[in-house]
Enzyme design. Structure first.
Site, mmCIF file in Angstrom:
data_model
loop_
_atom_site.group_PDB
_atom_site.id
_atom_site.type_symbol
_atom_site.label_atom_id
_atom_site.label_comp_id
_atom_site.label_asym_id
_atom_site.label_seq_id
_atom_site.Cartn_x
_atom_site.Cartn_y
_atom_site.Cartn_z
ATOM 1 N N SER A 229 2.587 8.834 -2.224
ATOM 2 C CA SER A 229 1.604 8.103 -3.014
ATOM 3 C C SER A 229 0.697 7.312 -2.067
ATOM 4 C CB SER A 229 2.311 7.211 -4.035
ATOM 5 O OG SER A 229 1.434 6.822 -5.065
ATOM 6 N N HIS A 363 6.798 11.662 -10.164
ATOM 7 C CA HIS A 363 6.010 11.227 -9.020
ATOM 8 C C HIS A 363 6.939 10.815 -7.878
ATOM 9 C CE1 HIS A 363 2.727 9.718 -6.734
ATOM 10 N NE2 HIS A 363 2.923 8.435 -6.988
#
Length: 399
Positions: A229, A363
């Protein structure tokens, strides 16, 4: 024929130079001796609708012809990204770094302008193999599953980036100009975090290099960096800006990482909600980037993020994506990845660059179906095994 048209085909001028192309270097920046190219004012920059050609010289006069030209061209790209995007990653004067080990913890003191910044990070050594060990550095933390490393002779160290710039997406933090980095470099208070974080990771590598494998048990020629991320962006910038990093794995880096700014802008015009140049976090970049290149002004940006990726060349780079999260702009990352790969192909080392973008997982939760690609890159570029990384170009779930 345009660069983007070439990227859609198998270009015919790839040069077979693999035997002459290093896997990694023992210096942070091989292009340090080259002067920065002219940086036009914003109103003097031409509009460039398609992705700029990474092999084309900044003055527009010709292109890179062989690998011996690449260090200079890479330096041009580096200077553009610093000037227009993230701010300066300063060079540290000789003698400014002092390192020591305290047990398994690396401690690095960096003194500049009478101010000292201390970095520390504990190294977790493997239970297999013998030193010196390869090292994987996690930016902020290592999001890759630990089972990928459990039976491999690879040490792990997490880079505590808040020791340099404590901006985080959650919790309290200092503002621009108030970070530890700014005590050393008050003239660079307008920097974005990614230039400062890249600077900090390089200082840890300085420490490892200064102490040597006899003290650290780390093989300097086999260092990797990975994060996910916003830390995936961090890993990409850290690997791009330090040529002592042999392997960079950017996991779900999103917009501002590998995703092409131009392509993301065009996607937002079609109604997609993703991280583009207008909607990224400007603690990470210079605020002037948005002021100068917002909206259609993005076409005046003299580079794009595929060129950030090419700064890793000739070293190894693996991009990991997750199209279940539209915000990550993985469609733009595919465009960027295909464009960047042409540079590795040009030098006959296409097996050193790969990308795997698959759906069906959370994620930063690498699914088992992506394990083989990651394992192949780790084994080849950190452990020197003869694994096949030639055709790792996996894309599924892009809408």
């Amino acid at each position: 024929m345009s660069f983007m048209m070439l990227c859609g085909t198998s270009i015919g001028y790839a040069q077979k130079q693999k035997g002459n192309v290093p896997l990694v270097y023992d210096v942070e920046n091989t292009g340090r001796q080259f002067a920065a190219p002219e940086m036009p004012t914003i109103d003097a920059l031409p509009e460039i609708r398609e992705l700029p050609d990474p092999l084309k010289w900044s003055n527009g006069k010709g292109k890179v012809k062989s690998f011996k030209d690449w260090s200079k061209r890479r330096s041009e790209i580096s200077n553009m990204i610093q000037h227009y995007g993230i701010g300066t990653k300063p060079t540290v004067p000789d003698g400014s770094v002092k390192a020591k080990m305290s047990g398994d913890t690396l401690i690095v003191d960096v003194t500049v302008n009478g101010q000292t910044l201390t970095l520390s990070s504990t190294i977790s050594y493997p239970k297999v193999g013998k030193p010196p060990y390869a090292l994987m550095i996690g930016t902020s933390m290592l999001a890759l599953p630990r089972q990928l490393f459990a039976d491999r002779p690879i040490a792990i160290m997490n880079y505590r980036e808040k020791q340099v710039n404590d901006y985080g997406q959650m919790g309290r933090h200092h503002e621009r100009g108030e970070h530890n980095f700014d005590r050393l470099y008050p003239e660079l208070k307008d920097n974005g975090a990614y230039s400062e974080w890249a600077w900090g990771l390089s200082r840890l590598i300085d420490g490892l290099q200064q102490l040597g494998p006899e003290v650290t048990k780390i093989d300097i020629k086999h260092i990797g960096v990975s994060g996910c991320s916003y830390a995936g962006k961090m890993a990409l910038y850290c690997g791009a800006f330090d040529e002592r990093v042999a392997l960079t794995i950017a996991q779900e880096p999103g917009g501002g990482g590998a995703a092409a700014w131009r392509t993301s802008h065009e996607s937002t015009l079609k109604g997609k909600n993703l991280e583009d140049l207008d909607k990224t976090d400007y603690h990470w970049f210079m605020e002037s980037q948005k002021e100068n290149f917002h909206g259609d002004s993005v076409y005046r940006l003299p580079y794009d993020q595929h060129e950030l990726c090419t700064m890793v060349c000739p070293r190894a780079l693996l991009l990991l994506g997750n199209p279940d999260y539209e915000w990550l702009a993985d469609g733009s990352m595919v465009v960027s990845a295909k464009a960047a790969k042409e540079v590795w192909n040009f030098f006959g080392i296409g097996d050193r660059f790969g990308y795997s973008i698959v759906e069906g997982h959370g994620h930063c939760q690498l699914p088992e179906k992506q394990f083989p690609e990651v394992q192949a890159f780790i084994d080849k570029f950190l452990l020197g095994k003869e694994t096949n990384t030639k055709d790792i170009q996996v894309v599924s779930g892009i809408k």
